[in-house]
Design a protein around this motif. Structure first.
Motif, PDB file in Angstrom:
ATOM      1  N   GLY A   1      40.805  61.072  54.659  1.00  0.00           N
ATOM      2  CA  GLY A   1      42.036  60.699  55.356  1.00  0.00           C
ATOM      3  C   GLY A   1      43.251  61.456  54.843  1.00  0.00           C
ATOM      4  N   THR A   2      43.324  61.626  53.542  1.00  0.00           N
ATOM      5  CA  THR A   2      44.442  62.377  52.951  1.00  0.00           C
ATOM      6  C   THR A   2      44.461  63.810  53.469  1.00  0.00           C
ATOM      7  OG1 THR A   2      44.400  61.030  50.944  1.00  0.00           O
ATOM      8  CG2 THR A   2      45.419  63.198  50.757  1.00  0.00           C
ATOM      9  N   VAL A   3      43.292  64.444  53.500  1.00  0.00           N
ATOM     10  CA  VAL A   3      43.209  65.821  53.994  1.00  0.00           C
ATOM     11  C   VAL A   3      43.515  65.854  55.492  1.00  0.00           C
ATOM     12  CG1 VAL A   3      41.783  67.888  54.188  1.00  0.00           C
ATOM     13  CG2 VAL A   3      41.505  66.373  52.233  1.00  0.00           C
ATOM     14  N   GLY A   4      43.035  64.867  56.221  1.00  0.00           N
ATOM     15  CA  GLY A   4      43.300  64.805  57.653  1.00  0.00           C
ATOM     16  C   GLY A   4      44.783  64.719  57.973  1.00  0.00           C
ATOM     17  N   GLU A   5      45.513  63.961  57.167  1.00  0.00           N
ATOM     18  CA  GLU A   5      46.964  63.862  57.375  1.00  0.00           C
ATOM     19  C   GLU A   5      47.636  65.215  57.184  1.00  0.00           C
ATOM     20  OE1 GLU A   5      48.472  60.821  54.782  1.00  0.00           O
ATOM     21  OE2 GLU A   5      47.217  59.288  55.688  1.00  0.00           O
ATOM     22  N   ALA A   6      47.251  65.911  56.122  1.00  0.00           N
ATOM     23  CA  ALA A   6      47.825  67.233  55.869  1.00  0.00           C
ATOM     24  C   ALA A   6      47.411  68.215  56.963  1.00  0.00           C
ATOM     25  CB  ALA A   6      47.387  67.753  54.499  1.00  0.00           C
TER      26      ALA A   6
ATOM     27  N   ALA B   1      46.595  67.618  60.094  1.00  0.00           N
ATOM     28  CA  ALA B   1      47.220  67.346  61.393  1.00  0.00           C
ATOM     29  C   ALA B   1      48.562  68.056  61.513  1.00  0.00           C
ATOM     30  CB  ALA B   1      47.387  65.840  61.590  1.00  0.00           C
ATOM     31  N   GLY B   2      49.315  68.075  60.439  1.00  0.00           N
ATOM     32  CA  GLY B   2      50.600  68.778  60.466  1.00  0.00           C
ATOM     33  C   GLY B   2      50.421  70.274  60.645  1.00  0.00           C
ATOM     34  N   VAL B   3      49.455  70.836  59.948  1.00  0.00           N
ATOM     35  CA  VAL B   3      49.208  72.272  60.042  1.00  0.00           C
ATOM     36  C   VAL B   3      48.715  72.641  61.433  1.00  0.00           C
ATOM     37  CG1 VAL B   3      47.757  74.163  59.171  1.00  0.00           C
ATOM     38  CG2 VAL B   3      48.776  72.543  57.570  1.00  0.00           C
ATOM     39  N   ILE B   4      47.784  71.858  61.959  1.00  0.00           N
ATOM     40  CA  ILE B   4      47.202  72.155  63.268  1.00  0.00           C
ATOM     41  C   ILE B   4      48.228  71.982  64.384  1.00  0.00           C
ATOM     42  CG2 ILE B   4      45.419  71.415  64.926  1.00  0.00           C
ATOM     43  CD1 ILE B   4      43.716  70.664  62.405  1.00  0.00           C
ATOM     44  N   SER B   5      49.180  71.073  64.197  1.00  0.00           N
ATOM     45  CA  SER B   5      50.217  70.908  65.225  1.00  0.00           C
ATOM     46  C   SER B   5      51.072  72.166  65.350  1.00  0.00           C
ATOM     47  CB  SER B   5      51.095  69.693  64.910  1.00  0.00           C
ATOM     48  OG  SER B   5      51.925  69.942  63.787  1.00  0.00           O
ATOM     49  N   GLU B   6      51.197  72.899  64.272  1.00  0.00           N
ATOM     50  CA  GLU B   6      51.963  74.151  64.286  1.00  0.00           C
ATOM     51  C   GLU B   6      51.098  75.349  64.693  1.00  0.00           C
ATOM     52  OE1 GLU B   6      55.299  74.551  63.699  1.00  0.00           O
ATOM     53  OE2 GLU B   6      55.391  72.349  63.622  1.00  0.00           O
ATOM     54  N   ASP B   7      49.825  75.329  64.301  1.00  0.00           N
ATOM     55  CA  ASP B   7      48.927  76.451  64.585  1.00  0.00           C
ATOM     56  C   ASP B   7      47.504  75.923  64.810  1.00  0.00           C
ATOM     57  OD1 ASP B   7      47.505  78.792  64.784  1.00  0.00           O
ATOM     58  OD2 ASP B   7      48.141  79.610  62.854  1.00  0.00           O
TER      59      ASP B   7
ATOM     60  N   LYS C   1      44.079  77.133  63.179  1.00  0.00           N
ATOM     61  CA  LYS C   1      43.669  76.854  61.794  1.00  0.00           C
ATOM     62  C   LYS C   1      42.802  75.603  61.688  1.00  0.00           C
ATOM     63  CE  LYS C   1      47.572  79.278  59.850  1.00  0.00           C
ATOM     64  NZ  LYS C   1      48.906  79.190  59.284  1.00  0.00           N
ATOM     65  N   PHE C   2      42.356  75.109  62.847  1.00  0.00           N
ATOM     66  CA  PHE C   2      41.549  73.889  62.855  1.00  0.00           C
ATOM     67  C   PHE C   2      40.276  74.030  62.018  1.00  0.00           C
ATOM     68  CE2 PHE C   2      38.045  71.419  64.720  1.00  0.00           C
ATOM     69  CZ  PHE C   2      38.512  70.139  64.470  1.00  0.00           C
ATOM     70  N   ALA C   3      39.527  75.097  62.213  1.00  0.00           N
ATOM     71  CA  ALA C   3      38.250  75.266  61.498  1.00  0.00           C
ATOM     72  C   ALA C   3      38.459  75.298  59.988  1.00  0.00           C
ATOM     73  CB  ALA C   3      37.541  76.532  61.970  1.00  0.00           C
ATOM     74  N   SER C   4      39.465  76.014  59.535  1.00  0.00           N
ATOM     75  CA  SER C   4      39.748  76.089  58.098  1.00  0.00           C
ATOM     76  C   SER C   4      40.101  74.716  57.538  1.00  0.00           C
ATOM     77  CB  SER C   4      40.896  77.060  57.831  1.00  0.00           C
ATOM     78  OG  SER C   4      40.544  78.355  58.235  1.00  0.00           O
ATOM     79  N   CYS C   5      40.904  73.985  58.278  1.00  0.00           N
ATOM     80  CA  CYS C   5      41.302  72.647  57.828  1.00  0.00           C
ATOM     81  C   CYS C   5      40.118  71.683  57.837  1.00  0.00           C
ATOM     82  CB  CYS C   5      42.431  72.113  58.713  1.00  0.00           C
ATOM     83  SG  CYS C   5      43.999  72.976  58.502  1.00  0.00           S
ATOM     84  N   LEU C   6      39.259  71.815  58.832  1.00  0.00           N
ATOM     85  CA  LEU C   6      38.098  70.934  58.928  1.00  0.00           C
ATOM     86  C   LEU C   6      37.147  71.139  57.745  1.00  0.00           C
ATOM     87  CD1 LEU C   6      36.583  68.790  60.558  1.00  0.00           C
ATOM     88  CD2 LEU C   6      35.473  70.668  61.788  1.00  0.00           C
ATOM     89  N   ILE C   7      36.939  72.384  57.363  1.00  0.00           N
ATOM     90  CA  ILE C   7      36.074  72.666  56.206  1.00  0.00           C
ATOM     91  C   ILE C   7      36.624  71.974  54.965  1.00  0.00           C
ATOM     92  CG2 ILE C   7      35.313  74.494  54.626  1.00  0.00           C
ATOM     93  CD1 ILE C   7      35.153  76.309  57.182  1.00  0.00           C
ATOM     94  N   LEU C   8      37.909  72.059  54.762  1.00  0.00           N
ATOM     95  CA  LEU C   8      38.528  71.408  53.598  1.00  0.00           C
ATOM     96  C   LEU C   8      38.459  69.886  53.715  1.00  0.00           C
ATOM     97  CD1 LEU C   8      41.475  73.887  53.199  1.00  0.00           C
ATOM     98  CD2 LEU C   8      39.851  73.314  51.392  1.00  0.00           C
TER      99      LEU C   8
ATOM    100  N   GLY D   1      44.897  72.507  49.438  1.00  0.00           N
ATOM    101  CA  GLY D   1      44.263  73.674  50.038  1.00  0.00           C
ATOM    102  C   GLY D   1      44.665  73.856  51.486  1.00  0.00           C
ATOM    103  N   VAL D   2      44.832  72.763  52.213  1.00  0.00           N
ATOM    104  CA  VAL D   2      45.311  72.823  53.599  1.00  0.00           C
ATOM    105  C   VAL D   2      46.718  73.400  53.626  1.00  0.00           C
ATOM    106  CG1 VAL D   2      46.056  71.397  55.556  1.00  0.00           C
ATOM    107  CG2 VAL D   2      43.820  71.017  54.521  1.00  0.00           C
TER     108      VAL D   2
END
Length: 161
Positions: A33-38, A40-46, A49-56, A121-122
């Motif tokens: 959940g903590t990583v998901g929150e971070a 979501a902010g990154v993916i809303s801008e770009d 970067k979904f795949a990179s964030c999902l791996i993390l 990392g996100v």
């Protein structure tokens, strides 16, 4: 009351197995959940970067899987899965319970720590996507200690059987 006295050791052992999976999964849920929150902010801008964030985000979920492995192994050795439930003394039940605690407690703590590390990392991916592997490596460093907890619980359960 007789039922509790006759099967109290088994009940305590099952509580330990349940703590292994419950605490490890609770920590994994919190870490993911903590990583998901971070993320979501990154993916809303770009969104790219979904795949990179999902791996993390997946990384802190492994502790829940390790807790499930300990839970299955404990229930298997106790005869609850695929056999006849063992008759344990109260002392043996407490031994099984304590054998499961490294994975439960260690899994809870390491999943949360790994979630925080993976969230950092996100943030790294947000600014420097080419450095994703460094974010993964930092999060995986925490994984080592979760694996040690798994090993400790597994070995103690092995010697209890």
């Amino acid at each position: 009351m007789e039922e509790l006295l006759a099967n109290g050791g088994l009940y305590i052992a099952v509580i330990g197995a349940s703590l292994a999976v419950g605490l490890a999964c609770a920590g994994s849920g919190r870490g993911v959940g903590t990583v998901g929150e971070a993320a979501a902010g990154v993916i809303s801008e770009d969104p790219g970067k979904f795949a990179s964030c999902l791996i993390l985000q997946i990384l802190p979920g492994t502790q829940g899987l390790y807790g499930l492995v300990v839970w299955f192994y404990a229930l298997f050795t106790l005869g609850i899965i695929g056999g006849t439930p063992a008759t344990l003394t109260l002392a043996q039940g407490i031994g099984y319970c304590f054998a499961c605690l490294p994975m439960g407690i260690g899994g809870y703590v390491t999943a949360i720590a790994q979630g925080r590390c993976a969230a950092a990392g996100v943030n790294l991916v947000a600014r420097r996507p080419e450095e994703m592997s460094k974010g993964i490596i930092m999060a995986i460093m925490v994984e080592f200690y979760a694996i040690l907890c798994l090993l400790a619980s597994f070995l103690m359960l092995l010697f209890m059987a």
